[in-house]
Design a protein around this motif. Structure first.
Motif, PDB file in Angstrom:
ATOM      1  N   ALA A   9       0.815  -1.208   0.000  1.00  0.00           N
ATOM      2  CA  ALA A   9       0.000   0.000   0.000  1.00  0.00           C
ATOM      3  C   ALA A   9       0.851   1.260   0.000  1.00  0.00           C
ATOM      4  O   ALA A   9       2.048   1.231   0.283  1.00  0.00           O
ATOM      5  N   GLY A  10       0.186   2.374  -0.288  1.00  0.00           N
ATOM      6  CA  GLY A  10       0.909   3.632  -0.285  1.00  0.00           C
ATOM      7  C   GLY A  10       0.083   4.827   0.130  1.00  0.00           C
ATOM      8  O   GLY A  10       0.578   5.949   0.098  1.00  0.00           O
ATOM      9  N   MET A  11      -1.183   4.629   0.529  1.00  0.00           N
ATOM     10  CA  MET A  11      -2.048   5.727   0.944  1.00  0.00           C
ATOM     11  C   MET A  11      -2.175   5.714   2.463  1.00  0.00           C
ATOM     12  O   MET A  11      -2.697   4.763   3.046  1.00  0.00           O
ATOM     13  N   LEU A  12      -1.707   6.760   3.122  1.00  0.00           N
ATOM     14  CA  LEU A  12      -1.676   6.810   4.575  1.00  0.00           C
ATOM     15  C   LEU A  12      -2.729   7.771   5.111  1.00  0.00           C
ATOM     16  O   LEU A  12      -2.784   8.938   4.708  1.00  0.00           O
ATOM     17  N   GLU A  13      -3.529   7.290   6.045  1.00  0.00           N
ATOM     18  CA  GLU A  13      -4.455   8.156   6.760  1.00  0.00           C
ATOM     19  C   GLU A  13      -3.668   9.113   7.653  1.00  0.00           C
ATOM     20  O   GLU A  13      -2.496   8.871   7.983  1.00  0.00           O
ATOM     21  N   GLN A  14      -4.338  10.157   8.092  1.00  0.00           N
ATOM     22  CA  GLN A  14      -3.690  11.125   8.974  1.00  0.00           C
ATOM     23  C   GLN A  14      -3.184  10.464  10.247  1.00  0.00           C
ATOM     24  O   GLN A  14      -2.079  10.755  10.728  1.00  0.00           O
ATOM     25  N   GLY A  15      -3.962   9.527  10.799  1.00  0.00           N
ATOM     26  CA  GLY A  15      -3.547   8.847  12.021  1.00  0.00           C
ATOM     27  C   GLY A  15      -2.287   8.015  11.834  1.00  0.00           C
ATOM     28  O   GLY A  15      -1.461   7.911  12.749  1.00  0.00           O
ATOM     29  N   ALA A  52     -11.056   1.277 -12.874  1.00  0.00           N
ATOM     30  CA  ALA A  52      -9.646   1.628 -13.051  1.00  0.00           C
ATOM     31  C   ALA A  52      -9.261   2.629 -11.972  1.00  0.00           C
ATOM     32  O   ALA A  52     -10.090   3.431 -11.532  1.00  0.00           O
ATOM     33  N   LEU A  53      -8.002   2.562 -11.538  1.00  0.00           N
ATOM     34  CA  LEU A  53      -7.492   3.485 -10.523  1.00  0.00           C
ATOM     35  C   LEU A  53      -6.176   4.068 -10.991  1.00  0.00           C
ATOM     36  O   LEU A  53      -5.259   3.340 -11.375  1.00  0.00           O
ATOM     37  N   LEU A  54      -6.100   5.375 -10.944  1.00  0.00           N
ATOM     38  CA  LEU A  54      -4.856   6.087 -11.214  1.00  0.00           C
ATOM     39  C   LEU A  54      -4.289   6.542  -9.882  1.00  0.00           C
ATOM     40  O   LEU A  54      -4.890   7.348  -9.178  1.00  0.00           O
ATOM     41  N   SER A  55      -3.117   6.007  -9.547  1.00  0.00           N
ATOM     42  CA  SER A  55      -2.451   6.358  -8.299  1.00  0.00           C
ATOM     43  C   SER A  55      -0.984   6.646  -8.599  1.00  0.00           C
ATOM     44  O   SER A  55      -0.585   6.728  -9.758  1.00  0.00           O
ATOM     45  N   MET A  56      -0.191   6.786  -7.554  1.00  0.00           N
ATOM     46  CA  MET A  56       1.225   7.104  -7.751  1.00  0.00           C
ATOM     47  C   MET A  56       2.034   6.659  -6.537  1.00  0.00           C
ATOM     48  O   MET A  56       1.480   6.417  -5.463  1.00  0.00           O
ATOM     49  N   LEU A 102      -0.966   2.084 -11.203  1.00  0.00           N
ATOM     50  CA  LEU A 102      -2.285   2.052 -11.829  1.00  0.00           C
ATOM     51  C   LEU A 102      -2.860   0.636 -11.756  1.00  0.00           C
ATOM     52  O   LEU A 102      -2.120  -0.356 -11.728  1.00  0.00           O
ATOM     53  N   TYR A 103      -4.197   0.569 -11.748  1.00  0.00           N
ATOM     54  CA  TYR A 103      -4.882  -0.715 -11.593  1.00  0.00           C
ATOM     55  C   TYR A 103      -6.048  -0.813 -12.570  1.00  0.00           C
ATOM     56  O   TYR A 103      -6.699   0.189 -12.886  1.00  0.00           O
ATOM     57  N   LEU A 104      -6.314  -2.056 -12.974  1.00  0.00           N
ATOM     58  CA  LEU A 104      -7.469  -2.367 -13.812  1.00  0.00           C
ATOM     59  C   LEU A 104      -8.243  -3.531 -13.200  1.00  0.00           C
ATOM     60  O   LEU A 104      -7.638  -4.506 -12.731  1.00  0.00           O
ATOM     61  N   GLN A 105      -9.558  -3.454 -13.220  1.00  0.00           N
ATOM     62  CA  GLN A 105     -10.382  -4.603 -12.873  1.00  0.00           C
ATOM     63  C   GLN A 105     -10.255  -5.640 -13.981  1.00  0.00           C
ATOM     64  O   GLN A 105     -10.419  -5.334 -15.162  1.00  0.00           O
ATOM     65  N   VAL A 106      -9.948  -6.896 -13.597  1.00  0.00           N
ATOM     66  CA  VAL A 106      -9.827  -7.991 -14.558  1.00  0.00           C
ATOM     67  C   VAL A 106     -10.512  -9.225 -13.976  1.00  0.00           C
ATOM     68  O   VAL A 106     -10.763  -9.294 -12.770  1.00  0.00           O
ATOM     69  N   PRO A 107     -10.814 -10.227 -14.807  1.00  0.00           N
ATOM     70  CA  PRO A 107     -11.427 -11.450 -14.277  1.00  0.00           C
ATOM     71  C   PRO A 107     -10.490 -12.194 -13.337  1.00  0.00           C
ATOM     72  O   PRO A 107      -9.261 -12.128 -13.478  1.00  0.00           O
ATOM     73  N   ALA A 162       5.436  10.148 -14.923  1.00  0.00           N
ATOM     74  CA  ALA A 162       4.762  11.065 -13.997  1.00  0.00           C
ATOM     75  C   ALA A 162       3.268  10.776 -13.959  1.00  0.00           C
ATOM     76  O   ALA A 162       2.662  10.471 -14.994  1.00  0.00           O
ATOM     77  N   PRO A 163       2.643  10.843 -12.786  1.00  0.00           N
ATOM     78  CA  PRO A 163       1.204  10.618 -12.701  1.00  0.00           C
ATOM     79  C   PRO A 163       0.427  11.576 -13.605  1.00  0.00           C
ATOM     80  O   PRO A 163       0.824  12.727 -13.778  1.00  0.00           O
ATOM     81  N   SER A 164      -0.674  11.087 -14.138  1.00  0.00           N
ATOM     82  CA  SER A 164      -1.495  11.881 -15.059  1.00  0.00           C
ATOM     83  C   SER A 164      -2.454  12.805 -14.333  1.00  0.00           C
ATOM     84  O   SER A 164      -3.187  13.561 -14.978  1.00  0.00           O
ATOM     85  N   SER A 165      -2.471  12.724 -13.010  1.00  0.00           N
ATOM     86  CA  SER A 165      -3.330  13.581 -12.192  1.00  0.00           C
ATOM     87  C   SER A 165      -2.609  13.825 -10.872  1.00  0.00           C
ATOM     88  O   SER A 165      -1.893  12.946 -10.384  1.00  0.00           O
TER      89      SER A 165
END
Length: 392
Positions: A45-51, A208-212, A220-225, A192-195
């Motif tokens: 993971a790479g997204m951290l909450e404030q806590g 789909a998810l655009l992250s960095m 980046l992620y894609l839903q797949v079977p 570089a991230p697109s957003s």
């Protein structure tokens, strides 16, 4: 060898707990089955909450986080041909930070090796015994020899397949699980991230998810079977599909930056909660106790909240001799776990398109997204859950 708290697993949870205990003057030992290079290279993971950010700063692991972490003030939702930004500070007064789990582990390992208690790499935990008797013993193999770590308390931060969870008798375990009929195909790319902020997109072809990970590395992620083989997705196909899904609802002039793909993985989606979180003097934290789909960015943050609660509880025991907070840990942790499990479930079902989804269900999920966009109350609830609930 003997210690007060024996910790199995040197992921972020185990390392953070050890750092908290060390600063409180509590003896502990950490056993990690892999070597240092392996745990410092695992992409997670790479997204951290404030806590989570606050907890890392509190133990002295905030310098590089503050210098290199990317503070985000919101996310963008793209769906039904529209786009909506959720403004976290305006709705909650909080933010989130992008900082890779690999970097957190590097920071905590460096602190630990500089002045911390014993951290044994290549120490494979084999079993936990005696938890119900008040004298836990962790049997492990290190450098080709078996040994035993005797402790007053044992904490399992060794994941779903670790020995700590298995040490709770099967007759006493209750498992709650939910599988999802899709997976994530994830890539790391040197571009570089697109957003400037994360983009969650529900397109006609799926999620789909655009992250960095940094200003120069995109995730980046894609839903797949389920059962997808990454080899069946050449780079150009991935970029084309990401472009198609992320472009739906994007504003004029938006383009997807493309670059060299450096890693490619497929991750199944599942929800899992195991109870109880305590068996005698054995306590479970992180993936040993619960797993959530990554849609809500809760896995790492839940593990951190678990050990923050445990750190407080062990410190109270050390200062006062009272086990009240340790006794309260399972209930307090599970309250947060179930809240995060519910949020992750909502995010997952709302943003993905499962095989054979009915027109009714499709309209219901889009209605949920439109409500977040149209109602400040709904947006505030969403933002509060995403940025993280405060500890009790």
């Amino acid at each position: 060898m003997r210690t007060t708290v024996g910790i199995i697993g040197a992921g972020p949870a185990g390392l953070l707990l050890a750092r908290q205990l060390h600063l409180a003057g509590i003896d502990c030992v950490v056993l990690e089955s892999r070597d240092r290079a392996h745990i410092e290279a695992r992409q997670r993971a790479g997204m951290l909450e404030q806590g989570t950010v606050d907890a890392l700063r509190a133990v002295g692991a905030g310098a590089r986080l503050d210098a290199e972490g990317l503070e985000h003030h919101g996310i963008e939702l793209r769906f039904d041909g529209t786009s909506h930004r959720v403004d976290f500070p305006a709705l909650t007064g909080r933010t989130v930070t992008v900082y890779a789990q690999t970097e957190i582990v590097k920071d905590l390992v460096a602190l630990h090796l500089a002045d911390g208690p014993p951290l044994l790499f290549g120490a494979e935990a084999l079993a936990v015994a005696g938890a119900e008797s008040g004298k836990p013993a962790i049997r492990y193999r290190h450098q080709g020899r078996e040994a035993t770590l005797e402790c007053d308390w044992a904490v399992g931060c060794d994941g779903f397949h670790g020995v700590a969870r298995a040490a709770v008798p099967a007759a006493q375990r209750t498992t709650y699980e939910r599988g999802y009929p899709f997976s994530w195909l994830g890539i790391l790319a040197d571009v570089a991230p697109s957003s400037p902020e994360l983009v969650y997109a529900r397109g006609a072809g799926g999620f789909a998810l655009l992250s960095m990970r940094s200003p120069t590395v995109s995730r980046l992620y894609l839903q797949v079977p389920n059962g997808t083989d990454p080899a069946d997705w050449p780079d150009e196909r991935i970029w084309d599909e990401l472009d198609a899904r992320l472009s739906e609802g994007a504003g004029p002039g938006w383009t997807l930056n493309r670059g060299p793909v450096t890693a490619k993985t497929v991750t199944p989606m599942r929800s899992f909660v195991g109870e109880p979180l305590r068996h005698g003097r054995l306590l479970l934290a992180g993936d040993a106790a619960h797993i959530v789909p990554p849609t809500g960015a809760k896995g790492l943050n839940l593990a951190v909240s678990d050990v923050r609660l445990l750190g407080r509880a062990f410190e109270a025991l050390h200062r006062t001799g009272s086990t009240a907070l340790l006794d309260a840990y399972p209930r307090a942790a599970l309250h947060r776990v179930w809240q995060a499990t519910r949020f992750s479930y909502d995010m997952t079902t709302m943003l993905h398109v499962p095989p054979g989804q009915s027109d009714f269900d499709r309209r219901m999920e889009l209605t949920r997204l439109h409500r977040i966009a149209a109602s400040r109350d709904a947006a505030a609830e969403f933002a509060a859950q995403y940025t993280g609930l405060p500890l009790p």
